[in-house]
Scaffold this active site. Structure first.
Site, PDB file in Angstrom:
ATOM      1  N   HIS A 168      -7.053  -1.599  11.431  1.00  0.00           N
ATOM      2  CA  HIS A 168      -7.910  -1.848  10.215  1.00  0.00           C
ATOM      3  C   HIS A 168      -8.450  -2.879   9.661  1.00  0.00           C
ATOM      4  O   HIS A 168      -7.124  -3.638   9.108  1.00  0.00           O
ATOM      5  CB  HIS A 168      -6.841  -0.681   9.283  1.00  0.00           C
ATOM      6  CG  HIS A 168      -6.813   0.731   9.359  1.00  0.00           C
ATOM      7  ND1 HIS A 168      -5.449   1.975   9.557  1.00  0.00           N
ATOM      8  CD2 HIS A 168      -7.433   1.791  10.965  1.00  0.00           C
ATOM      9  CE1 HIS A 168      -5.516   2.638  10.577  1.00  0.00           C
ATOM     10  NE2 HIS A 168      -6.717   2.487  10.865  1.00  0.00           N
ATOM     11  N   GLU A 171      -6.325  -4.863   6.464  1.00  0.00           N
ATOM     12  CA  GLU A 171      -5.351  -4.892   5.935  1.00  0.00           C
ATOM     13  C   GLU A 171      -5.239  -6.319   6.294  1.00  0.00           C
ATOM     14  O   GLU A 171      -4.213  -5.969   7.825  1.00  0.00           O
ATOM     15  CB  GLU A 171      -4.575  -4.062   7.166  1.00  0.00           C
ATOM     16  CG  GLU A 171      -4.474  -2.075   5.946  1.00  0.00           C
ATOM     17  CD  GLU A 171      -4.063  -1.186   7.389  1.00  0.00           C
ATOM     18  OE1 GLU A 171      -3.687  -1.635   8.613  1.00  0.00           O
ATOM     19  OE2 GLU A 171      -5.031  -0.101   7.068  1.00  0.00           O
ATOM     20  N   HIS A 261       0.380  -3.531  10.417  1.00  0.00           N
ATOM     21  CA  HIS A 261      -0.619  -2.437   9.491  1.00  0.00           C
ATOM     22  C   HIS A 261      -0.115  -3.016   8.217  1.00  0.00           C
ATOM     23  O   HIS A 261       0.949  -4.079   8.109  1.00  0.00           O
ATOM     24  CB  HIS A 261      -0.431  -1.247  10.287  1.00  0.00           C
ATOM     25  CG  HIS A 261      -1.252  -0.971  10.597  1.00  0.00           C
ATOM     26  ND1 HIS A 261      -2.749  -0.248  10.522  1.00  0.00           N
ATOM     27  CD2 HIS A 261      -1.170  -0.258  12.513  1.00  0.00           C
ATOM     28  CE1 HIS A 261      -3.124   0.344  11.948  1.00  0.00           C
ATOM     29  NE2 HIS A 261      -2.434   0.286  13.149  1.00  0.00           N
ATOM     30  N   GLU A 337       4.436  -1.092   9.034  1.00  0.00           N
ATOM     31  CA  GLU A 337       4.172  -0.518   8.168  1.00  0.00           C
ATOM     32  C   GLU A 337       4.186  -2.250   7.324  1.00  0.00           C
ATOM     33  O   GLU A 337       5.240  -2.763   6.647  1.00  0.00           O
ATOM     34  CB  GLU A 337       3.402  -0.334   7.640  1.00  0.00           C
ATOM     35  CG  GLU A 337       3.107   0.691   8.374  1.00  0.00           C
ATOM     36  CD  GLU A 337       1.526   0.981   8.122  1.00  0.00           C
ATOM     37  OE1 GLU A 337       1.126   0.295   7.173  1.00  0.00           O
ATOM     38  OE2 GLU A 337       0.934   2.261   9.268  1.00  0.00           O
TER      39      GLU A 337
END
Length: 376
Positions: A168, A171, A261, A337
């Protein structure tokens, strides 16, 4: 005269009205070929010394509207030193923030940008490192190189660690994380890195989505594809990035996989594992727990109390990178994350979660990998 521009690497904003500095009205743009919107990166010129109020009129229609609660915009005057503004105001539809600029130009972004030039510099550092090599896996839909950095020597009996970042593109903390990890891994005087490279070869894709990164997309590539929903059946038209990386993973094998991420909503650093994937056993759970315990010991920024609900990805489970890799290779395979906001587990009132903290977490992760690779 006030002007707002975004025609540069990863620039993204729509201007509705900037005639009044106290009421600058903006819209968050969608990805170039998909309806995801949250990333912004733009330059405000000509407002030195003026009290500015800027408002995203469509924040409530963004991909993650809850991400605006408690969020603080990132700003810079020189594009090198980034800082957080005071908390903005979000009413469920509009998000507004204020600044009286000290200089004629100021840049705003959703998170500190990681530009294409910096990406090329990262590749140059890999080329210059005696333990690393750079490979071109193929072309993206826009014709950019998809690069793989290999650290260590490929040899029989060695384990293969795969790390990918920025599926993504918005990010950006993911690539800062990789930068910190690689810098430590290149350091031949670091005993953790030396021992890891005795045991394993590292295959690192620092930017899985070059096109989306340059275009200023939040979640998709130039074809409008969410790469982290493409791992079950990637193709060379819509998701060549995944197809190319998966092909090389199949050739090398995978013993550990980390997919890096950022999360828009949760203000924590956390791991998402594979408890819902068919074939997950108590032994797999113990291995995940060992990695998490080691990372928690290596970095107080990491925690295990908060994260995704176990059934968050039930319907699309095997389309995600870490789930598909675990299902196919049976290895330790995790999604890591980091927050776009501050880390509520260890807050920093001045910078929030930052590029520097992402880099340090990447470096600390090597200690956790040492624990699970049996090299301690």
């Amino acid at each position: 005269m006030i002007r707002i521009s975004s025609q540069f690497d990863s620039g993204a904003i729509e201007v509705l009205d900037c005639s009044d500095p106290s009421d600058i009205r903006l819209r968050l743009p969608a990805d170039n070929a998909a309806d995801f919107r949250q990333w912004f990166h733009f330059r405000l010129q000509g407002a030195r010394g003026q009290a500015c109020r800027l408002c995203f009129e469509n924040a409530g229609q963004s991909a993650y509207p809850a991400g605006w609660d408690g969020y603080r915009v990132v700003a810079s005057y020189d594009r090198r030193n980034w800082f957080r503004l005071s908390p903005g105001q979000y009413d469920g539809q509009r998000y507004s923030f204020r600044l009286t600029p000290d200089f004629d130009s100021v840049y705003f972004a959703y998170f500190e940008p990681y530009g294409w030039e910096r990406h090329l510099t990262l590749l140059g550092a890999a080329d210059a490192a005696p333990v690393a090599t750079v490979h071109d896996l193929g072309a993206t839909p826009d014709g950019r190189d998809l690069n793989l950095i290999t650290v260590g020597r490929v040899a029989p009996g060695k384990l293969n660690v795969w790390i990918v970042a920025r599926q993504h593109p918005g990010e950006t903390m993911a690539q800062f994380y990789v930068e910190g990890l690689l810098e430590r891994l290149y350091d031949t005087s670091d005993p953790v890195s030396r021992r890891l490279l005795e045991r394993a070869c590292f295959h690192v894709v620092p930017n899985m989505n070059p096109d989306g990164s340059v275009r200023g997309n939040l979640r998709t590539n130039a074809r409008g594809t969410n790469l982290n929903r493409s791992w079950l059946a990637p193709d060379m038209t819509d998701s060549p990035e995944v197809a190319l990386v998966r092909e090389h993973m199949m050739a090398s094998g995978v013993d550990v996989f980390l997919d890096i991420h950022g999360d828009e909503t949760l203000p924590y650093v956390f791991i998402d594992g594979n408890g819902m994937v068919p074939g997950f056993t108590e032994a797999h759970a113990a291995r995940e727990a060992r990695f998490c315990a080691a990372l928690r010991a290596a970095s107080p920024d990491f925690q295990t109390e908060r994260g995704y609900a176990p059934d968050r990805f039930t319907d699309e489970l095997l389309t995600l990178a870490s789930k598909w890799v675990f299902h196919h290779f049976g290895c330790l395979s995790l999604t890591l994350e980091m927050p776009f906001k501050d880390n509520a587990h260890l807050p920093d009132g001045l910078f929030g979660w930052s590029a520097a903290r992402s880099q340090k977490l990447g470096a600390a992760t090597l200690q956790a990998l040492l624990a699970v690779l049996g090299g301690e």
